[in-house]
Design an enzyme around this catalytic site. Structure first.
Site, PDB file in Angstrom:
ATOM      1  N   ASP A  59       1.791   0.006  -4.247  1.00 51.04           N
ATOM      2  CA  ASP A  59       2.044   0.905  -3.139  1.00 51.04           C
ATOM      3  C   ASP A  59       2.269   0.041  -1.893  1.00 51.04           C
ATOM      4  O   ASP A  59       1.809  -1.101  -1.837  1.00 51.04           O
ATOM      5  CB  ASP A  59       0.823   1.819  -2.967  1.00 51.04           C
ATOM      6  N   ASP A  78       2.301   1.150   2.009  1.00 48.20           N
ATOM      7  CA  ASP A  78       1.466   1.389   3.196  1.00 48.20           C
ATOM      8  C   ASP A  78      -0.003   1.587   2.804  1.00 48.20           C
ATOM      9  O   ASP A  78      -0.320   2.410   1.958  1.00 48.20           O
ATOM     10  CB  ASP A  78       1.965   2.613   3.964  1.00 48.20           C
TER      11      ASP A  78
HETATM   12 MG    MG Z   1      -0.517   4.022   0.596  1.00 51.00          MG
END
Ligand code: MG
Ligand code: ZN
Length: 196
Positions: A11, A13
């Site tokens: 992932d 952010d």
């Molecule tokens: Mg995230």
């Protein structure tokens, strides 16, 4: 694909960089200080490193696709300074309530759906059974599990601030403080030894 290369799906952010809501200006991108070393360890251990990111900001009209590529180019530049590399980025621009009609769909790629990981496995020849997902939200864990990969939750983003469960989503295989700790866990759990 069975017999394919192992991967670590990341992932973006809250996992590689600070969780800032929508990143619509380059100044908002703050890559964690350990991210480069963590990615380089995965590169050296022979994992494909593939970013899997929901970017409904595109469908919402907050950013456009060229700007997203600018952000990813900045991450690449930062990593390359220390010899680390992301193999490919996959993003989902959709949202059921997107402002832009072409992105207003219930898709197979928006996490927790596994579409981006499945596409990456097909296109890059990756073996989900030997792969891992790392993210800061339970939707990341659910996405990984739906694609058949072991999935780790890190506390460096959303889950650092919000302890509440997202109901109905699966439990992580482990919970670590950040991406570097997650990479340590992966290298210990994996049968791969680092390339010499
Ligand atoms: Mg995230
Ligand atoms: Zn999508």
């Amino acid at each position: 694909m069975t017999g394919g290369r192992p991967a670590v799906f990341l992932d973006r952010d809250g996992t590689m960089s600070e969780e800032r809501g929508f990143i619509d200006r380059l100044e908002l991108l703050e890559i964690f200080p350990w991210t480069t070393d963590a990615v380089r360890l995965l590169n050296r251990a022979g994992f494909a490193v593939v970013v899997i990111t929901n970017q409904s900001a595109i469908g919402r009209g907050i950013i456009d696709e060229p700007f997203l590529h600018t952000v990813h180019g900045e991450i690449d530049r930062h990593l390359a300074l220390a010899g680390a590399r992301v193999d490919r980025y996959y993003f989902c621009p959709h949202h059921p309530d997107a402002k832009l009609a072409e992105h207003r769909v219930v898709c197979r790629c928006r996490k927790p759906a596994p579409g981006m990981i499945e596409q990456a496995c097909r296109e890059l020849g990756l073996d989900p059974a030997r792969s891992f997902m790392v993210g800061d939200r339970l939707i990341d864990v659910a996405c990984g599990h739906a694609a058949g990969v072991r999935s780790l939750l890190v506390r460096s983003g959303h889950s650092a601030h919000r302890g509440e469960a997202e109901p109905g989503l699966s439990e992580p295989d482990a919970i670590l403080n950040n991406l570097m700790e997650a990479v340590g866990w992966i290298l210990r759990s994996s049968s791969l030894s680092p390339a010499r």
